[in-house]
Design a protein around this motif. Structure first.
Motif, PDB file in Angstrom:
ATOM      1  N   PHE A  83      -6.334   2.824 -10.838  1.00  0.00           N
ATOM      2  CA  PHE A  83      -5.351   1.850 -10.349  1.00  0.00           C
ATOM      3  C   PHE A  83      -4.117   1.776 -11.239  1.00  0.00           C
ATOM      4  CE2 PHE A  83      -5.926  -1.856 -13.179  1.00  0.00           C
ATOM      5  CZ  PHE A  83      -7.110  -1.516 -13.828  1.00  0.00           C
ATOM      6  N   GLN A  87       0.618  -3.238 -10.298  1.00  0.00           N
ATOM      7  CA  GLN A  87       0.272  -3.719  -8.962  1.00  0.00           C
ATOM      8  C   GLN A  87      -0.721  -4.884  -9.011  1.00  0.00           C
ATOM      9  OE1 GLN A  87       2.305  -2.290  -6.576  1.00  0.00           O
ATOM     10  NE2 GLN A  87       3.030  -1.527  -8.564  1.00  0.00           N
ATOM     11  N   ARG A 310      -3.086   3.306  -4.263  1.00  0.00           N
ATOM     12  CA  ARG A 310      -2.911   2.023  -3.581  1.00  0.00           C
ATOM     13  C   ARG A 310      -4.268   1.377  -3.316  1.00  0.00           C
ATOM     14  NH1 ARG A 310      -3.484  -0.583   0.675  1.00  0.00           N
ATOM     15  NH2 ARG A 310      -4.402   1.154   1.814  1.00  0.00           N
ATOM     16  N   LYS A 311      -5.186   2.174  -2.819  1.00  0.00           N
ATOM     17  CA  LYS A 311      -6.529   1.652  -2.535  1.00  0.00           C
ATOM     18  C   LYS A 311      -7.214   1.179  -3.814  1.00  0.00           C
ATOM     19  CE  LYS A 311      -8.409   3.907   1.566  1.00  0.00           C
ATOM     20  NZ  LYS A 311      -8.496   5.378   1.684  1.00  0.00           N
ATOM     21  N   SER A 313      -5.802   0.206  -6.526  1.00  0.00           N
ATOM     22  CA  SER A 313      -5.130  -0.994  -7.029  1.00  0.00           C
ATOM     23  C   SER A 313      -5.555  -2.226  -6.232  1.00  0.00           C
ATOM     24  CB  SER A 313      -3.610  -0.811  -6.955  1.00  0.00           C
ATOM     25  OG  SER A 313      -3.222   0.315  -7.707  1.00  0.00           O
ATOM     26  N   GLU A 314      -5.756  -2.031  -4.935  1.00  0.00           N
ATOM     27  CA  GLU A 314      -6.196  -3.144  -4.091  1.00  0.00           C
ATOM     28  C   GLU A 314      -7.590  -3.627  -4.522  1.00  0.00           C
ATOM     29  OE1 GLU A 314      -5.142  -3.017   0.305  1.00  0.00           O
ATOM     30  OE2 GLU A 314      -7.302  -2.620   0.361  1.00  0.00           O
ATOM     31  N   GLN A 315      -8.485  -2.662  -4.759  1.00  0.00           N
ATOM     32  CA  GLN A 315      -9.834  -3.021  -5.221  1.00  0.00           C
ATOM     33  C   GLN A 315      -9.778  -3.711  -6.578  1.00  0.00           C
ATOM     34  OE1 GLN A 315     -11.980   0.683  -5.346  1.00  0.00           O
ATOM     35  NE2 GLN A 315     -11.864   0.948  -3.128  1.00  0.00           N
ATOM     36  N   ARG A 317      -7.341  -5.306  -7.883  1.00  0.00           N
ATOM     37  CA  ARG A 317      -6.688  -6.613  -7.793  1.00  0.00           C
ATOM     38  C   ARG A 317      -7.678  -7.691  -7.376  1.00  0.00           C
ATOM     39  NH1 ARG A 317      -1.188  -8.691  -4.723  1.00  0.00           N
ATOM     40  NH2 ARG A 317      -1.257 -10.670  -5.867  1.00  0.00           N
ATOM     41  N   ALA A 318      -8.578  -7.339  -6.474  1.00  0.00           N
ATOM     42  CA  ALA A 318      -9.567  -8.322  -6.015  1.00  0.00           C
ATOM     43  C   ALA A 318     -10.449  -8.774  -7.179  1.00  0.00           C
ATOM     44  CB  ALA A 318     -10.414  -7.717  -4.896  1.00  0.00           C
TER      45      ALA A 318
END
Ligand code: TRP
Length: 343
Positions: A83, A87, A310-311, A313-315, A317-318
């Motif tokens: 990640f 972000q 992106r994926k 970073s999304e994980q 971030r959660a």
């Protein structure tokens, strides 16, 4: 049994080189593939910006290069969450909370930061963001409750600072954060000197072999390497200590017997530098050719690499958001969560 959480990362300030490979990436891939950890690998672009604020293009360009280097050496988004630091805005809020727990004097005592400040000769003064980056690194680590941090020796002060922040936070507000431990690379992955024999491979010294270098470039670089300056004629006895070619052979060679024999021959005299260098080039090619081939594959679809980041970073971030919520709860600033409970 739940897996230990592992987190590590790199500042994207250029392509990665074989020094990174020997000193950390190789070990990182082994840890990933061991299946013992939940892996978080962070590209620390925001940390890189702390001393490159006027040169964001360099960081942006390096971000994708580092991601390609990661994939090329075998870091795998199916096994590791890869990640991008910037972000995850939650990391910045954590940093602000932690800054209140650290004195200005304590930040100023970090030996790695002190050394960097000397080296970087900041013309316009030391950016405050750079000065406090160890605190932001504590946020990187604690946001994921990571306990295993594979890093080089220079990062030990960052881990120590993180541990202090964790202890301080937990004692004031209650146990939420996890104290991390640094894991130094095994002795078989020591720091690699530069092609010129200087202590370190570094882009600014121009003494690196990059993971992305093509075969011709690697060969030219190997042939130019620093050896024993007193080994003038082939028949002269040569020195192994401080002889970069042999240091690299120790780091990358698999046929230890053949290397031992070459060392003895070299020391006796009668073995020329060119021969040893040709052998080193073969050894490096055996390692680098598959890495280069994988890199070329991933380079064909750059948008897919961004999508992977992106994926990831999304994980990530959660996970960070969950920790931040706990931190805010403990400090007591989630004022509006149960409005009806306020009298
Ligand atoms: N400071 C590290 C370096 O320069 C990069 C980094 C940022 C990092 N955040 C981290 C490493 C968290 C380990 C854990 O290489």
């Amino acid at each position: 049994m739940s897996k230990k959480i592992l987190l590590t990362g790199d500042r994207p300030t250029g392509k990665l080189h074989i020094g990174h490979y020997a000193g950390s990436l190789k070990n990182r891939v082994a840890m990933q593939d061991s299946g013992l950890y939940e892996n978080f690998i962070m590209i620390a672009d925001q940390q890189a910006l702390t001393d490159n604020a006027r040169n964001p293009e360099k960081i942006k360009n390096s971000l994708i290069e580092v991601a390609l280097d990661y994939l090329a050496v075998g870091l795998d988004p199916a096994k590791s969450t890869i990640f991008v630091q910037s972000q995850i805005p939650e990391l910045n809020e954590l940093t602000m909370h932690y800054l209140n727990l650290v004195s200005v004097a304590r930040v100023g005592r970090n030996p790695t930061v002190k050394q960097e400040i000397k080296q970087k000769a900041f013309g316009e003064g030391v950016p405050a963001g750079f000065f406090i980056y160890p605190v932001s690194q504590a946020a990187d680590i604690t946001a994921f409750k990571a306990s295993v941090i594979p890093v080089g020796e220079d990062q030990l002060p960052m881990i120590e600072q993180t541990r202090e922040i964790v202890r301080s936070f937990n004692s004031i507000y209650g146990d939420v954060l996890v104290e991390p431990e640094a894991v130094l690379p095994p002795s078989t992955c020591g720091r690699l000197p530069g092609l010129d024999g200087k202590a370190k491979m570094s882009k600014s010294l121009g003494n690196c072999i990059y993971l992305s270098d093509d075969a011709d470039t690697v060969k030219k670089k190997v042939m130019s390497m620093y050896t024993d300056p007193d080994h003038i004629r082939v028949q002269d006895p040569g020195k192994i200590e401080g002889n970069t070619v042999f240091t690299y052979l120790d780091a990358f060679g698999t046929d230890k017997e053949a290397i031992e024999e070459m060392k003895q021959h070299y020391q006796r005299g009668g073995l020329g530098d060119v021969k040893v260098k040709r052998y080193l080039n073969e050894v490096l090619e055996a390692k680098l050719a598959p890495i280069r081939a994988r890199r070329a594959e991933f380079e064909k679809d750059i948008p897919a690499v961004y999508e992977m980041l992106r994926k990831g970073s999304e994980q990530a971030r959660a996970v960070a958001a969950k920790t931040l919520k706990e931190v805010r709860d403990k400090i007591g600033i989630n004022y509006f969560d149960n409005i009806e409970n306020n009298e």
